[in-house]
Every structure is written in C-alpha cells, then in structure tokens.
Design an enzyme around this catalytic site. Structure first.
Site, PDB file in Angstrom:
ATOM      1  N   TYR A 174       0.838  -1.195   0.000  1.00 11.66           N
ATOM      2  CA  TYR A 174       0.000   0.000   0.000  1.00 11.66           C
ATOM      3  C   TYR A 174       0.882   1.257   0.000  1.00 11.66           C
ATOM      4  CZ  TYR A 174      -3.831  -3.240   0.977  1.00 11.66           C
ATOM      5  OH  TYR A 174      -4.741  -4.267   0.900  1.00 11.66           O
ATOM      6  N   ARG A 320      -7.097 -14.392  11.028  1.00  9.30           N
ATOM      7  CA  ARG A 320      -8.214 -15.229  10.579  1.00  9.30           C
ATOM      8  C   ARG A 320      -8.705 -16.171  11.681  1.00  9.30           C
ATOM      9  NH1 ARG A 320      -5.548 -17.714   5.484  1.00  9.30           N
ATOM     10  NH2 ARG A 320      -3.645 -17.053   6.570  1.00  9.30           N
ATOM     11  N   CYS A 346      -8.963 -21.215   3.703  1.00  5.60           N
ATOM     12  CA  CYS A 346      -9.587 -21.213   2.375  1.00  5.60           C
ATOM     13  C   CYS A 346      -9.555 -19.836   1.716  1.00  5.60           C
ATOM     14  CB  CYS A 346     -11.023 -21.701   2.472  1.00  5.60           C
ATOM     15  SG  CYS A 346     -12.098 -20.624   3.446  1.00  5.60           S
ATOM     16  N   CYS A 361     -16.926 -15.844   6.776  1.00  7.48           N
ATOM     17  CA  CYS A 361     -16.015 -16.927   7.140  1.00  7.48           C
ATOM     18  C   CYS A 361     -16.678 -18.261   6.858  1.00  7.48           C
ATOM     19  CB  CYS A 361     -15.632 -16.823   8.617  1.00  7.48           C
ATOM     20  SG  CYS A 361     -14.579 -18.192   9.191  1.00  7.48           S
ATOM     21  N   ALA A 393     -23.192 -28.974   8.308  1.00  6.04           N
ATOM     22  CA  ALA A 393     -24.529 -28.369   8.377  1.00  6.04           C
ATOM     23  C   ALA A 393     -25.322 -28.942   9.548  1.00  6.04           C
ATOM     24  CB  ALA A 393     -25.279 -28.580   7.066  1.00  6.04           C
TER      25      ALA A 393
END
Length: 647
Positions: A174, A320, A346, A361, A393
């Site tokens: 940056y 993360r 990931c 996430c 799930a």
C-alpha cells in the site's frame, strides 16, 4: 494456566495490554459508505473483545476519500463527524478490558478506479501493480505533503475518540510501503531516491503525530519484512527501516510480509505451515528494543506459545483465527482449546471483501453478521428436534438449536461425526480442515447434545422421539455421468478413493473434474509419485476459489508434474484412457491413462424428505441436501434455518 506467556500482560509504550493476543487489521466492509461506524462494525469488534483479545487493530481506515478509498464500506478518519462513532466503538471494546488501535491506510497503486468514482489511482511513481493492472498517476510533492497532514489528522481523530493508539499501514504494497520500497518509488524529489528520502514521508507523519497527540500516544507501524519480489524490500532493508522508525519514536512494529504481487505470503493458503515466516520477526526483534507484533499464519494456541518462548516476537497476531472463532483467546485461556473453531485457510474471507461485500467466514456463519445473530430467541422449551446427518450443516444446526433451548437429537448412519469432512480432510495438506472438523465435533460432544451414531434414520425411529421438526442435512451423492465406459473396472469416484472403499490401480491416472475435490485428489496422487492429468470442461480449474489459493495450487502441482487440461469434454472412457472433445473447436483427442477418477461434484441426497413430511412437522433441508455447495454455504444455510425455526 496452559499458555502462560500468551496470557501474561504486555506493554506498548506506557499502554498495558492484558495478554499477548493481537487481532491485526483485516478489511471487513461493515462501516457506512462515508466511513462512519455503525452497529454492525461495532458488534463485530465487540465480539472479539468479549472473546478475550488483548489488542484489536481495526480494518484499514481511510485518511482521505478522494484517492484513499479501498472498498465501498470502509472505516474513515478524515472528518470530525467520524469521532462520535469511533468513540462508541472504543467504549464497547473497552468493556472487556481490551485495547484498540485504528489502522491508518491509503491503498496507493493497489486499488481500482471504480473504488474512487473513476478517478485515476495514485502512487509515488508510475509503476503499475501487476495484480490490479491499472497505471497510477504519480503524486506531486504538494499532494504528498497533504497526505502527510491527512495521516496526522487521522491520528488526532483517533485519539480524540478515545482510541488507544494508531497503526500506520506501511506493509502489503500500500501507499506508505510504496514510498519506502525501491520497487515502487522512483521519485527524484524529497520523498524518493535514496534510502533516507524514501523514509521521509514516514518520518514526517510520525513527527506530526507526536506533535499533535503527545509523546505517549502509542504508534505502531506495520511493515512487510520481505516483499518477496525482485527489486523489492528484503529483510536486510526492513531491519534498517525498523531501526530508523524506532528512532523516530514509534512504540511497536508489526511484522508481516508481501505485496499484492506476492499475495500468498500476506494471507497464506492452507498449504502454508504455521510459523513458516518466523525468521522475519525474529531478525527484526533482535535489532530493536521496542515490542514486535508478528503474524505467522497461527491457528493453534500451542504454536503461538512456542513462538513467544522462542523469542520470535512479543505479541502474536491472530487474524483469521479470530474470524473463525471470536472466542479463540478465551477458549485457549480457559482450557477449552479443543473447542476452538479453526480457520481452514480457504481465504473465502478475502474473497468476500474482494467482491465488495462484507467479511464472511467459511467455518463461522456469524462472522460479519453479529447483529443479525446477536439476539437468540430462547423459545425451545426443551422440545425435541431431529437432525438427520452429522456433517458441518447438521452439527451447526444442532448447536444453534441447542442455544435456542431446543433438544436436538442427531441421527448419523456412520459411526463417527463429521459427514463429508471425514473425506475432505484426507488429501495432502488438509490438516487445518481436519483440525476444524475435530473442533466442531468437540463442541457437539461437550454440549450434551444427544447423538445416535450408527443409526440410519427412518420414519419410525424419528417418530419415536416425538420431534417438533426435522432438519435434513444428509449431504449429497457423487455425480456419475452417463458416458460410455463409466462403469469400467478402472473407474472409481473421488469419494471411493478418499474413503478407501476402492483403491486406485497401478499406473497413471486421469481425474475428471477440476473443482476443489478433483484438485485435491490429483494433488494427493502427485505426492504419491503418480502421473496425473486433470481434465476440466470449463475454461479453468478451481472456479470460485480465491485467486491466491488457485495460484498456490497450480505452482505446487505443476512442479510435481501434474498436467491440467481445461476446455475438454470427456466423451468416453476405456481401459486405456479417455477420449475428449475441445469445447472451442470440437476437435477430439486421446489421453492415455490406466485409471480414471470421477470428481464431478454431488447431487442432493434428500430421499427421506417425503417420509419425514408424513410426520406432520416442519421439515427443513440444509447444506448439500438442499443445494450442493461449499462448507460456507452449508453452515450458513443451517444456522439461518435454525435461528428462524419456530420463532
């Protein structure tokens, strides 16, 4: 206490930090378009403070909007009206004894004109970023002087708001990094040329903050200790920069690495080991007397503790990890390390920001949605809910239902929890996915949720528990296309290979399907020394993967000899290989191989749906049973439905 060094008090200047866990800056995209805070971004940071983080460093915060806006809903510190919201943010973080720094940022050449209303992006010099591929305009001397004032103004706004300190983002390619690096600074005025002149902008900003905010206001500088590009900053350069910045009066240096053109070294894909770049922080820490924060791709508290014991750094950056589990620190401190919801590397979090959305996430459906999931309707009253299937799930649905006061009962036909995760963690370099699976299982096992392993659900045994609803999370079945030769003895599915149900014969292998599963199967075989060819009908493999993940994969496997063929439709299979058709010119060709593995995804397995509906209660489908997708979609689907169930 298991991690004594990780949870001992530290100091940055005169500021006491309750432990050594730092949540470094990550873009979140939760603020208002004009840079003001709102309840979404405040709740996001509050959750991490509540979870035990010692120091939070906010997302990149723009100091001027004309050329310095990097994403649509980014924090700002460039006008007085920002103070009130930042004050609320600081107050909420301080509730839990955590401290907070505001990271002051300008994207420079690593930006796109669409983010700044079509204006040409700016930089120290006209050197184009090979990733962004937009030529920047070189800033005039007067414009640089104005930017110095903008950074100083941002620090004054932060201090006025009660923010505990500021961080100057001089890393990752940056603007401030661009000024310090010979790779991007080709100027001939007072802000470029020699080593000394390239540091002028930093020296002026630091001096201005000291003058305006006083001698004790904490200043951090984030640097890329190695840019990992030819002609860029190397470790020996950044050691000298760190020493110079210390003399300028900063209180802490935050060591990272890389620029956009070496992006896998900034946010590492799953293949990178924890602590792989610890030599960078170690070398800098030996040369300065101020504390060093360092990111090292850390997922596990035990690895963080080891780095502190080794003297790599003074504070551990857990970025993360705190997305995946906002209670990462608290669980480590309280002896619940096994229940930490692990990051799997990931990079879908960065993919969400890159798509101009808010932070998400894969393994934490609540990340970026702390307001939506903040109030739990505890109206379960002990009523029973059947959850059929114990993949991600099913387990997330059961945990959410438990939190709402229901009594979930999980039916799992296999003898272990985990569902498809028990296959997904089998390929090489998938240890982080295995750690996530183990953490999720530990949460279920320690929650008191009733689990019926080795039990295939049917109408009768589900009816026997008298449920008020059924969650069908039964996953999917492998897709087997109807093409000649697909039933041959040399053909197996990826699922059969990963589960060990069938072995791959001797010799070469063609993997049909270049999605995530096909890529992982192919790489695993490459590591075994096999000759492997991946055949994909689309124009690229790994569609939907974050670019750094895909680049990392291709780099690794091509070095091991894997061949990747895209734009090829498989017409037939025989004992000697496959016949394919080019999707562009319809030309046909042969690929010789002894074995074929099908990795073409799954179709929904929801054959129990009608039988469950006969029970006369709501039946909800989540994950692959509803629509095949990634872990991210499966967990989000399950948690959403569980939150809304019988409200």
């Amino acid at each position: 206490m298991a991690f004594e060094k990780l949870f001992e008090e530290g100091k940055i200047g005169k500021l006491a930090i309750k432990n050594r866990v730092v949540m470094p800056a990550m873009g979140v995209g939760l603020a208002e378009p004009d840079g003001h805070t709102n309840e979404h971004i405040i709740r996001y940071y509050e959750e991490r403070a509540k979870g035990g983080v010692g120091l939070i460093i906010t997302e990149v915060t723009r100091v001027e909007p004309m050329y310095g806006t990097a994403c649509p809903c980014q924090l700002g510190a460039y006008k007085l009206s920002h103070i009130t919201g930042l004050e609320r943010l600081a107050d909420r973080v301080h509730r839990y004894g955590s401290k907070i720094f505001l990271q002051l940022h300008h994207p420079g050449r690593e930006n796109h004109s669409i983010q700044i209303e079509g204006r040409q992006i700016v930089a120290p010099s006209e050197v184009m970023c090979k990733v962004c591929q937009e030529m920047p305009r070189a800033l005039s001397t007067e414009e640089v002087e104005d930017l110095v004032k903008a950074f100083i103004r941002g620090a004054v706004i932060a201090k006025t708001a009660g923010i505990d300190g500021v961080e100057l983002h001089g890393a990752h390619g940056y603007l401030l990094n661009e000024f310090m690096s010979p790779y991007t600074n080709k100027r001939e005025d007072k802000y470029g040329g020699s080593f000394d002149k390239r540091l002028t902008i930093m020296e002026e900003i630091i001096a201005g903050i000291r003058q305006q905010c006083g001698p004790d206001y904490p200043i951090s500088v984030r640097i890329s200790a190695d840019e990992f590009v030819e002609g860029g900053l190397k470790l020996e350069d950044t050691i000298e920069i760190a020493k110079r910045l210390e003399k300028c009066g900063i209180n802490v240096i935050n060591v990272s690495s890389g620029i956009y053109e070496s992006s896998t070294t900034i946010v590492e894909p799953a293949s990178f080991a924890q602590g792989w770049k610890k030599h960078l922080a170690t070398a800098i820490r030996k040369e300065v007397s101020i504390p060093v924060i360092a990111v090292n791709n850390i997922k596990e508290p035990s690895v963080a503790e080891a780095l502190l014991e080794e003297g790599v750094c003074d504070f551990i950056g857990i970025a993360r990890g705190n997305l995946a589990d906002p209670a990462w620190a608290k669980k480590a401190e309280c002896g619940k390390e096994a229940e930490i919801n692990r990051c799997i590397g990931c990079l879908n979090c960065f993919g969400a920001i890159g798509a101009n959305g808010h932070i998400k996430c894969t393994v934490n459906p609540r990340c970026g949605r702390e307001v939506e999931f903040g109030t739990v309707n505890k109206n379960g009253e002990g009523r029973t809910v059947a959850v059929i299937g114990a993949g991600p799930a099913g387990m997330e649905a059961a945990l959410t239902l438990r939190d709402r006061g229901f009594k979930p009962v999980i039916f799992e036909k296999e003898n272990v929890l985990g569902g498809q995760l028990n296959l997904a963690d089998k390929p090489v370099l998938k240890d982080k996915l295995g750690a996530y699976k183990n953490g999720l299982i530990a949460r279920v096992e320690n929650s008191g949720i009733e689990v019926k392993l080795g039990t295939k659900a049917d109408k009768e045994n589900v009816k026997a528990i008298n449920p008020v609803g059924v969650f069908l999370t039964t996953g999917g079945n492998p897709i087997v296309p109807k093409i000649p030769g697909v039933e041959g003895s040399n053909v197996i599915t990826a699922e059969q290979f990963l589960s060990g149900a069938k072995k791959v014969g001797e010799g070469s292998v063609v993997v049909i399907g270049g999605g995530n599963t096909g890529m992982e199967v192919a790489e695993t075989l490459c590591y075994e020394g096999r000759e492997v060819t991946v055949v994909e009908m689309m124009d690229q493999i790994g569609r939907g993967l974050y670019p750094s993940v895909l680049v990392d994969y291709i780099t690794r496997v091509t070095q091991k000899g894997e061949k990747i063929l895209t734009g090829q439709k498989v017409l037939s299979i025989d004992e000697k290989g496959v016949t394919v058709e080019n999707t562009k010119d319809q030309s046909k060709s042969r690929i010789d191989a002894d074995n074929v593995i099908l990795a073409l995804g799954v179709s929904s397995e929801n054959s129990l749906k009608d039988a469950m509906k006969e029970l006369g209660v709501p039946v909800l489908l989540a994950g692959d049973a509803s629509h095949p997708g990634r872990i991210m979609e499966a967990t989000m689907d399950a948690v959403n439905l569980a939150y809304g169930f019988l409200e």
